[in-house]
Design an enzyme around this catalytic site. Structure first.
Site, PDB file in Angstrom:
ATOM      1  N   TYR A  17       0.808  -1.287  -0.086  1.00  0.00           N
ATOM      2  CA  TYR A  17       0.000   0.010   0.003  1.00  0.00           C
ATOM      3  C   TYR A  17       0.829   1.258  -0.116  1.00  0.00           C
ATOM      4  O   TYR A  17       0.314   2.572  -0.426  1.00  0.00           O
ATOM      5  CB  TYR A  17      -0.863   0.118   1.233  1.00  0.00           C
ATOM      6  CG  TYR A  17      -1.786  -1.179   1.399  1.00  0.00           C
ATOM      7  CD1 TYR A  17      -2.197  -2.245   0.363  1.00  0.00           C
ATOM      8  CD2 TYR A  17      -2.551  -1.183   2.462  1.00  0.00           C
ATOM      9  CE1 TYR A  17      -2.792  -3.192   0.546  1.00  0.00           C
ATOM     10  CE2 TYR A  17      -3.446  -2.297   2.773  1.00  0.00           C
ATOM     11  CZ  TYR A  17      -3.401  -3.142   1.866  1.00  0.00           C
ATOM     12  OH  TYR A  17      -4.620  -4.297   2.069  1.00  0.00           O
ATOM     13  N   HIS A  77       1.245 -11.446   2.432  1.00  0.00           N
ATOM     14  CA  HIS A  77       0.074 -10.634   1.548  1.00  0.00           C
ATOM     15  C   HIS A  77      -0.659 -11.772   0.939  1.00  0.00           C
ATOM     16  O   HIS A  77      -1.909 -11.743   0.506  1.00  0.00           O
ATOM     17  CB  HIS A  77       0.494  -9.613   0.952  1.00  0.00           C
ATOM     18  CG  HIS A  77      -0.474  -8.655   0.462  1.00  0.00           C
ATOM     19  ND1 HIS A  77       0.100  -7.261   0.615  1.00  0.00           N
ATOM     20  CD2 HIS A  77      -1.493  -8.643   0.547  1.00  0.00           C
ATOM     21  CE1 HIS A  77      -1.051  -6.528   0.327  1.00  0.00           C
ATOM     22  NE2 HIS A  77      -2.097  -7.338   0.403  1.00  0.00           N
TER      23      HIS A  77
END
Length: 277
Positions: free
Chosen positions: A53, A111
């Site tokens: 992000y 992730h």
């Protein structure tokens, strides 16, 4: 008056620490500080970030600016897929600590499983060691299917505390959820708001009956199902509204209406790479 009692936290079995049940997601929010500040001001105790992000520094800055003590807020990040492998994951954890400017990260996730078995397990070993060293308090996975978690068990490592997956009424990931529940793994759900695709008669019927927004109903549904929802908004006002969840209850009848919306994999609206090899 509501009769359904919601806890505010869930204990992570592998680490013994408490995970706040409602979190703020900051995916694709390069300017997430206003949302984080609004969340922290109005009672959120959990922010979900990731290396991908590119906003770990903004989350750390927001927490310090908020004045809320570090130990009162649960912060998550995630090792990006190209960083799989033992040395790369160790370096990623150190980089995240610098980005946040924290001494520790509450929860570090893989992730996704998008590499290969060898590199996934090397990364998991690095996470286990980071937890033992205290730089990470709890460890888990994201976008992992059952077979990926079974790799960890078969290798003899401790099991994840958390599996974070796309999960909402249209895509309920029942096989993964059942497995996680059976193994004491907390299920976190991203995209709980279905990216505002709310023109669904059953959902609108429930929202009208309750006098609540679709977002509030969707997050409340997740909480009543026992999940940890991570609603994302870059709008500070919506961040606050999305957390107004504790003065109403979705009835058993209306929960069944929403449960019936499941379309399996066809209901996914996001990444959802749970079936990768």
């Amino acid at each position: 008056m509501t009769n359904f009692t919601l806890k505010s936290t869930v204990q992570l079995r592998g680490s013994g620490i408490e995970l706040p049940l409602l979190g703020l997601g900051v995916y694709r929010n390069d300017d997430c500080k206003p949302a984080c500040l609004a969340a922290l001001k109005h009672g959120y105790k959990h922010i979900d970030s990731a290396r991908m992000y590119r906003n770990e520094a903004e989350v750390g800055d927001a927490l310090r600016e908020s004045g809320v003590p570090r130990e009162q807020v649960f912060i998550t990040s995630k090792v990006n897929n190209p960083e799989h492998g033992y040395q790369k994951t160790k370096a990623a954890i150190e980089s995240s600590l610098r980005n946040f400017n924290f001494e520790y990260i509450d929860l570090m996730l893989m992730h996704s499983a998008m590499s290969d078995k060898e590199r996934r397990l090397e990364s998991w070993r690095a996470l286990v060691e980071a937890k033992a060293a205290g730089t990470v308090r709890a460890i888990g996975v994201s976008n992992y299917g059952v077979k990926h978690i079974e790799e960890i068990r078969e290798a003899g490592y401790e099991m994840p505390d958390v599996n974070q997956v796309e999960l909402h009424p249209l895509c309920q990931q029942k096989h993964i959820v059942d497995y996680c529940i059976a193994n004491g793994i907390v299920v976190e759900d991203y995209c709980p708001l279905i990216r505002a695709q709310w023109n669904i008669p059953a959902l609108l019927k429930v929202t009208e009956k309750l006098g609540k927004t679709p977002a509030q109903v969707l997050v409340r549904w997740s909480l009543q199902r026992g999940f940890v929802p991570l609603p994302k908004s870059s709008d500070p006002d919506r961040v606050v509204t999305n957390a107004a969840l504790y003065d109403f209850e979705i009835s058993a009848e209306d929960m069944k209406l929403i449960d019936a919306l499941d379309r399996g994999k066809d209901g996914a609206i996001s990444w959802n790479p749970v079936d990768v090899d």
